[in-house]
Design a protein around this motif. Structure first.
Motif, PDB file in Angstrom:
ATOM      1  N   GLU A 177       0.827  -1.207   0.000  1.00  0.00           N
ATOM      2  CA  GLU A 177       0.000   0.000   0.000  1.00  0.00           C
ATOM      3  C   GLU A 177       0.863   1.259   0.000  1.00  0.00           C
ATOM      4  OE1 GLU A 177      -3.949  -0.780   2.237  1.00  0.00           O
ATOM      5  OE2 GLU A 177      -2.333  -1.531   3.526  1.00  0.00           O
ATOM      6  N   TRP A 178       2.088   1.129  -0.468  1.00  0.00           N
ATOM      7  CA  TRP A 178       3.047   2.225  -0.405  1.00  0.00           C
ATOM      8  C   TRP A 178       2.564   3.468  -1.152  1.00  0.00           C
ATOM      9  CZ3 TRP A 178       6.255   3.864   2.826  1.00  0.00           C
ATOM     10  CH2 TRP A 178       7.226   4.788   2.492  1.00  0.00           C
ATOM     11  N   ARG A 179       1.921   3.297  -2.277  1.00  0.00           N
ATOM     12  CA  ARG A 179       1.421   4.444  -3.051  1.00  0.00           C
ATOM     13  C   ARG A 179       0.460   5.281  -2.210  1.00  0.00           C
ATOM     14  NH1 ARG A 179       0.554   4.803  -9.073  1.00  0.00           N
ATOM     15  NH2 ARG A 179       1.769   2.913  -8.870  1.00  0.00           N
ATOM     16  N   ILE A 238       2.473   7.260   0.427  1.00  0.00           N
ATOM     17  CA  ILE A 238       3.130   8.405  -0.206  1.00  0.00           C
ATOM     18  C   ILE A 238       2.118   9.520  -0.473  1.00  0.00           C
ATOM     19  CG2 ILE A 238       4.222   9.198  -2.358  1.00  0.00           C
ATOM     20  CD1 ILE A 238       6.201   7.846  -0.552  1.00  0.00           C
ATOM     21  N   GLU A 239       0.934   9.174  -0.951  1.00  0.00           N
ATOM     22  CA  GLU A 239      -0.099  10.185  -1.200  1.00  0.00           C
ATOM     23  C   GLU A 239      -0.443  10.942   0.076  1.00  0.00           C
ATOM     24  OE1 GLU A 239      -3.477   8.302  -3.021  1.00  0.00           O
ATOM     25  OE2 GLU A 239      -2.380   7.857  -4.869  1.00  0.00           O
TER      26      GLU A 239
END
Length: 141
Positions: free
Chosen positions: A78-80, A83-84
């Motif tokens: 769920e890194w994206r 980052i968001e």
């Protein structure tokens, strides 16, 4: 047991000779961080994971350093989204640079850097212009 991900880093303000400006930026940053969700309510970023020195003296000379860290269950998937949320937070803070380290059991270590093109970012700016650098270290053996 699922793999663990560790995230840590810091957000740096820029030094200034003007005490009033430094204090205003620090207070604004403090208020933004205090408005983050607490306890079980935060999926990725929460107020408990951030800290900084509150008053000038040892640990706080001219540049405010906001440090943070947390552990997650398999965050790389769920890194994206993380980052968001982090970039949305940066839009509301005063800062000059930020660095995030992501350590994962499966995919090794990664470093992400944000540097403001002008050397500083203010929350009043509509557009956040950053240069993000991604670095990857080898997998742990």
């Amino acid at each position: 047991m699922e793999s663990e991900s560790i995230v840590y880093g810091c957000i740096r303000d820029w030094p200034s000779e003007h005490l009033e400006q430094r204090c205003l930026r620090r207070e604004t940053n403090h208020q933004v961080l205090a408005s983050l969700p607490s306890g079980e309510a935060w999926p990725f970023l929460g107020r408990e994971m951030f800290a900084s020195c509150a008053t000038e003296g040892e640990g706080l000379y001219q540049t405010q350093v906001i440090h943070f860290g947390a552990s997650y269950r398999a965050l790389e998937y769920e890194w994206r989204l993380w980052i968001e949320q982090f970039e949305a937070l940066l839009k509301n803070l005063y800062w000059a640079s930020a660095v995030v380290h992501l350590e994962t059991e499966l995919n090794g270590c990664h470093t992400f850097r944000w540097d403001s093109e002008r050397g500083f970012h203010s929350p009043q700016e509509n557009d956040m212009r950053v240069r993000c650098i991604w670095e990857r270290e080898g997998l742990r053996g």
